[in-house]
Design an enzyme around this catalytic site. Structure first.
Site, PDB file in Angstrom:
ATOM      1  N   LYS A   1     -37.898   7.616  23.753  1.00  0.00           N
ATOM      2  CA  LYS A   1     -37.208   7.593  24.614  1.00  0.00           C
ATOM      3  C   LYS A   1     -36.340   6.434  24.684  1.00  0.00           C
ATOM      4  O   LYS A   1     -35.796   6.352  24.724  1.00  0.00           O
ATOM      5  CB  LYS A   1     -38.440   6.986  25.690  1.00  0.00           C
ATOM      6  CG  LYS A   1     -39.112   8.365  26.170  1.00  0.00           C
ATOM      7  CD  LYS A   1     -38.651   9.735  26.802  1.00  0.00           C
ATOM      8  CE  LYS A   1     -39.147  11.038  26.772  1.00  0.00           C
ATOM      9  NZ  LYS A   1     -38.586  12.089  27.122  1.00  0.00           N
TER      10      LYS A   1
ATOM     11  N   SER B   1     -38.978   7.098  30.556  1.00  0.00           N
ATOM     12  CA  SER B   1     -40.070   7.311  30.582  1.00  0.00           C
ATOM     13  C   SER B   1     -40.468   5.863  30.680  1.00  0.00           C
ATOM     14  O   SER B   1     -40.091   4.882  30.639  1.00  0.00           O
ATOM     15  CB  SER B   1     -41.254   8.123  29.509  1.00  0.00           C
ATOM     16  OG  SER B   1     -42.848   6.660  30.081  1.00  0.00           O
TER      17      SER B   1
ATOM     18  N   TYR C   1     -44.079   8.734  20.506  1.00  0.00           N
ATOM     19  CA  TYR C   1     -43.291   9.237  22.386  1.00  0.00           C
ATOM     20  C   TYR C   1     -42.641   8.245  22.648  1.00  0.00           C
ATOM     21  O   TYR C   1     -41.275   8.458  23.169  1.00  0.00           O
ATOM     22  CB  TYR C   1     -44.680   9.655  23.205  1.00  0.00           C
ATOM     23  CG  TYR C   1     -43.881  10.038  24.269  1.00  0.00           C
ATOM     24  CD1 TYR C   1     -43.317  11.294  24.129  1.00  0.00           C
ATOM     25  CD2 TYR C   1     -44.139   8.980  24.953  1.00  0.00           C
ATOM     26  CE1 TYR C   1     -42.526  11.252  25.775  1.00  0.00           C
ATOM     27  CE2 TYR C   1     -43.754   9.582  26.632  1.00  0.00           C
ATOM     28  CZ  TYR C   1     -43.000  10.767  26.516  1.00  0.00           C
ATOM     29  OH  TYR C   1     -42.492  10.492  27.750  1.00  0.00           O
TER      30      TYR C   1
HETATM   31  N1  LIG Z   1     -44.982  14.508  32.974  1.00  0.00           N
HETATM   32  C1  LIG Z   1     -45.557  12.486  32.678  1.00  0.00           C
HETATM   33  O1  LIG Z   1     -46.030  12.205  33.071  1.00  0.00           O
HETATM   34  C2  LIG Z   1     -43.682  12.456  32.490  1.00  0.00           C
HETATM   35  C3  LIG Z   1     -43.549  11.042  32.322  1.00  0.00           C
HETATM   36  C4  LIG Z   1     -42.201  10.145  31.191  1.00  0.00           C
HETATM   37  C5  LIG Z   1     -41.062  10.836  31.531  1.00  0.00           C
HETATM   38  N2  LIG Z   1     -41.678  12.622  30.769  1.00  0.00           N
HETATM   39  C6  LIG Z   1     -40.070  12.964  30.663  1.00  0.00           C
HETATM   40  O2  LIG Z   1     -39.670  13.538  31.148  1.00  0.00           O
HETATM   41  C7  LIG Z   1     -39.455  15.053  30.279  1.00  0.00           C
HETATM   42  C8  LIG Z   1     -40.006  15.912  30.954  1.00  0.00           C
HETATM   43  O3  LIG Z   1     -42.025  16.181  31.403  1.00  0.00           O
HETATM   44  P1  LIG Z   1     -43.075  17.572  31.713  1.00  0.00           P
HETATM   45  O4  LIG Z   1     -44.284  15.873  32.308  1.00  0.00           O
HETATM   46  O5  LIG Z   1     -41.936  18.052  33.014  1.00  0.00           O
HETATM   47  O6  LIG Z   1     -42.621  17.871  29.978  1.00  0.00           O
HETATM   48  P2  LIG Z   1     -43.434  19.921  30.057  1.00  0.00           P
HETATM   49  O7  LIG Z   1     -43.595  19.453  28.357  1.00  0.00           O
HETATM   50  O8  LIG Z   1     -43.878  20.566  30.930  1.00  0.00           O
HETATM   51  O9  LIG Z   1     -42.087  20.196  29.638  1.00  0.00           O
HETATM   52  C9  LIG Z   1     -41.059  19.992  29.231  1.00  0.00           C
HETATM   53  C10 LIG Z   1     -39.806  20.972  28.418  1.00  0.00           C
HETATM   54  O10 LIG Z   1     -39.484  21.093  27.366  1.00  0.00           O
HETATM   55  C11 LIG Z   1     -39.704  22.688  26.473  1.00  0.00           C
HETATM   56  N3  LIG Z   1     -39.094  21.737  25.095  1.00  0.00           N
HETATM   57  C12 LIG Z   1     -40.081  20.747  24.467  1.00  0.00           C
HETATM   58  N4  LIG Z   1     -39.343  21.107  23.269  1.00  0.00           N
HETATM   59  C13 LIG Z   1     -38.236  21.570  23.196  1.00  0.00           C
HETATM   60  C14 LIG Z   1     -37.219  21.751  22.857  1.00  0.00           C
HETATM   61  N5  LIG Z   1     -37.049  21.956  21.323  1.00  0.00           N
HETATM   62  N6  LIG Z   1     -36.546  22.915  23.082  1.00  0.00           N
HETATM   63  C15 LIG Z   1     -36.042  23.800  24.021  1.00  0.00           C
HETATM   64  N7  LIG Z   1     -36.923  23.399  24.983  1.00  0.00           N
HETATM   65  C16 LIG Z   1     -38.203  22.761  24.377  1.00  0.00           C
HETATM   66  C17 LIG Z   1     -41.498  22.503  26.757  1.00  0.00           C
HETATM   67  O11 LIG Z   1     -41.299  24.172  26.249  1.00  0.00           O
HETATM   68  C18 LIG Z   1     -41.478  22.242  28.196  1.00  0.00           C
HETATM   69  O12 LIG Z   1     -40.676  23.081  29.288  1.00  0.00           O
HETATM   70  C19 LIG Z   1     -40.157  14.773  28.963  1.00  0.00           C
HETATM   71  O13 LIG Z   1     -38.842  14.367  28.148  1.00  0.00           O
HETATM   72  C20 LIG Z   1     -41.320  14.047  29.358  1.00  0.00           C
HETATM   73  O14 LIG Z   1     -41.123  12.835  27.661  1.00  0.00           O
HETATM   74  C21 LIG Z   1     -42.170  12.716  31.585  1.00  0.00           C
END
Ligand SMILES: NC(=O)c1ccc[n+]([C@@H]2O[C@H](COP(=O)([O-])OP(=O)(O)OC[C@H]3O[C@@H](n4cnc5c(N)ncnc54)[C@H](O)[C@@H]3O)[C@@H](O)[C@H]2O)c1
Length: 340
Positions: A152, A124, A148
Site C-alpha cells: 500500500k 489503508s 501487505y
Molecule cells: N477490508 C479491509 O479491512 C480493508 C482495509 C484497508 C484496505 N483494504 C483494501 O481495500 C481493497 C478491497 O478490500 P476488500 O476487503 O473488499 O477485499 P476483497 O478481497 O473482498 O476484495 C478484493 C477483490 O479483488 C479481487 N482481486 C484480487 N487480486 C486480483 C487481481 N490480480 N485481478 C483481479 N481481481 C483481483 C478479489 O477476487 C476480490 O474480489 C483491497 O485493496 C484491500 O487491501 C481493505
C-alpha cells in the site's frame, strides 16, 4: 459517467458498486474472483435493479486488461483489487508484491494508453508508521510492518509519482480504517475464504455457530478496558466515501490522501458486547496473549475527509453489528439453498 471497479466483486467493491449504480454511474466490475464469487454480481443487480457488467480478468494480464479498456469508455477507475491478509503476506511476500504491485502497474499502463487518468485507490491505515501517536493524520510519516502494508505504501508512492510526471493525472488515496457491516438488505457482505483474519467476520461466525470461540488477543493494553481499540467504519459509509471522492477528483489533478474512518475507536470488548446485543446471546470468548505487531489503539483524525470531501460517517457500531449479523444469517440460508 463510466467507472471501472477493479476487485468490484469483493467486500468493499460490491457495496461501492451498489452506491455508485444507485447514484447514476455506469459501473463495470473487473475481478478474477480469487477472493470473491461471481454470484455477487447478480446480487448487486438485484439490489439496484440495474445491470452491472462484469469482466472476469486478472489485472496482471496486460493484454486482457487492455482489451477491457478497449471495450469500454471509462472516465475513472476505482482500484480495489489486491490481496489483503496481513498474516498471509508475511508468509507469502512474493505473491503479495506480485499481485498488488504488478496488477497496479498493468492497470496504470492500460489507463494511460486509453487516456483514463482518474483513480480512486484503496489504501489503508496500515500505511502509517507504527510509532505514530493516535489519532492518525494524513501527513504523518508512512511505513509498514508487513509486506501487505508495504504494497500500500509503494502503490501510494507510485501514484504520487505518476501524478507528478503527468499533470493530467489525479488520484485519491483512500486510507480505510476498519470496514465492517454489510448492505442492509443482507444480500451482500464480507465473505472471506477460510478462517477470517478480522474481528467482525470472526465474531459473526462464532455467533452463527461456524466457529467455536472468539480469541481476544491481549486484555492488558493501555486502553480503557485493556483490549485493542480500532476505528470501525460501516462499509456503506465507506462506499459513500468513494462516491464523494469520485466527485472530488473530477476536476482535480495530483494525489490526495484521505483517512476514511469515523475518528472514534471501539475496543474488542465493546464490539463483542454490541454484537451480543444484536444476536441475543453471550458469545464464548477466551483471552489469549497479545499477538506480535498488534498496536493498542488505532483511529483516524477524520477532519480532512469531512472538510474536503464532505464525508462524515453516519452509521454507528450498533448498525454495523446488526447489518453484519443479518448478512451472516442470510448467507447461511443462501449457502444452504444454493451451491455457489
Ligand atoms: N477490508 C479491509 O479491512 C480493508 C482495509 C484497508 C484496505 N483494504 C483494501 O481495500 C481493497 C478491497 O478490500 P476488500 O476487503 O473488499 O477485499 P476483497 O478481497 O473482498 O476484495 C478484493 C477483490 O479483488 C479481487 N482481486 C484480487 N487480486 C486480483 C487481481 N490480480 N485481478 C483481479 N481481481 C483481483 C478479489 O477476487 C476480490 O474480489 C483491497 O485493496 C484491500 O487491501 C481493505
Amino acid at each position: 459517467m463510466s467507472v471501472l471497479l477493479t476487485g468490484g466483486a469483493g467486500f468493499i467493491g460490491s457495496h461501492t458498486a451498489v452506491v455508485l449504480i444507485e447514484s447514476g454511474y455506469d459501473v463495470v466490475v473487473l475481478d478474477n474472483f480469487s477472493n470473491s464469487k461471481p454470484s455477487v454480481i447478480g446480487r448487486i443487480e438485484q439490489i439496484t435493479g440495474k445491470p452491472c457488467p462484469c469482466e472476469e480478468a486478472d489485472l496482471s494480464d496486460g493484454p486482457l486488461v487492455d482489451a477491457v479498456f478497449r471495450r469500454h469508455d471509462f472516465d475513472a477507475v476505482v482500484h480495489f483489487a489486491g490481496f489483503k491478509a496481513v498474516g498471509e503476506s508475511v508468509e507469502k511476500p512474493r505473491e503479495y508484491y506480485e499481485n498488488n504491485l504488478i496488477g497496479t502497474l498493468r492497470l496504470i499502463e492500460a489507463m494511460t494508453r486509453r487516456g483514463v487518468k482518474r483513480m480512486i485507490f484503496s489504501s489503508s491505515a496500515t500505511v502509517y508508521r507504527a510509532d505514530n501517536p493516535v489519532p492518525y493524520y494524513e501527513d504523518f510519516p508512512l511505513g509498514a510492518t508487513n509486506p501487505y502494508g508495504w504494497t500500500k505504501v509503494m502503490i501510494e508512492r507510485i501514484l504520487c509519482d505518476v501524478c507528478a510526471a503527468d499533470p493530467g493525472w489525479g488520484a485519491a488515496l483512500l486510507r480505510y480504517f476498519n470496514p465492517i457491516g454489510a448492505h442492509p438488505s443482507g444480500r451482500i457482505g464480507e465473505d472471506p475464504n477460510g478462517i477470517p483474519n478480522n474481528l467482525l467476520p470472526y465474531v459473526s461466525k462464532v455467533a452463527g455457530g461456524e466457529l467455536p470461540l472468539l480469541h481476544i488477543f491481549g486484555d492488558d493494553y493501555d486502553t480503557p478496558d485493556g483490549t485493542g481499540v480500532r476505528d470501525y467504519i460501516h462499509v456503506m459509509d465507506l462506499a459513500r466515501g468513494h462516491l464523494l471522492a469520485l466527485g472530488y477528483m473530477r476536476d482535480r489533478r495530483g494525489a490526495f490522501p484521505f483517512n476514511l474512518g469515523t475518528g472514534k475507536g471501539y475496543s474488542v470488548r465493546e464490539v463483542v458486547a454490541a454484537f451480543e446485543k444484536v444476536c441475543g446471546r453471550a458469545l464464548p470468548v477466551r483471552v489469549d496473549p497479545r499477538r506480535p505487531g498488534d498496536l493498542p489503539s488505532v483511529y483516524a483524525n477524520a477532519d480532512r475527509a469531512r472538510k474536503e470531501l464532505g464525508f462524515t460517517a453516519r452509521l454507528g457500531l450498533d448498525e454495523m453489528c446488526a447489518d453484519a449479523w443479518r448478512w451472516q444469517k442470510r448467507r447461511e440460508e443462501a449457502d444452504g439453498a444454493t451451491a455457489e
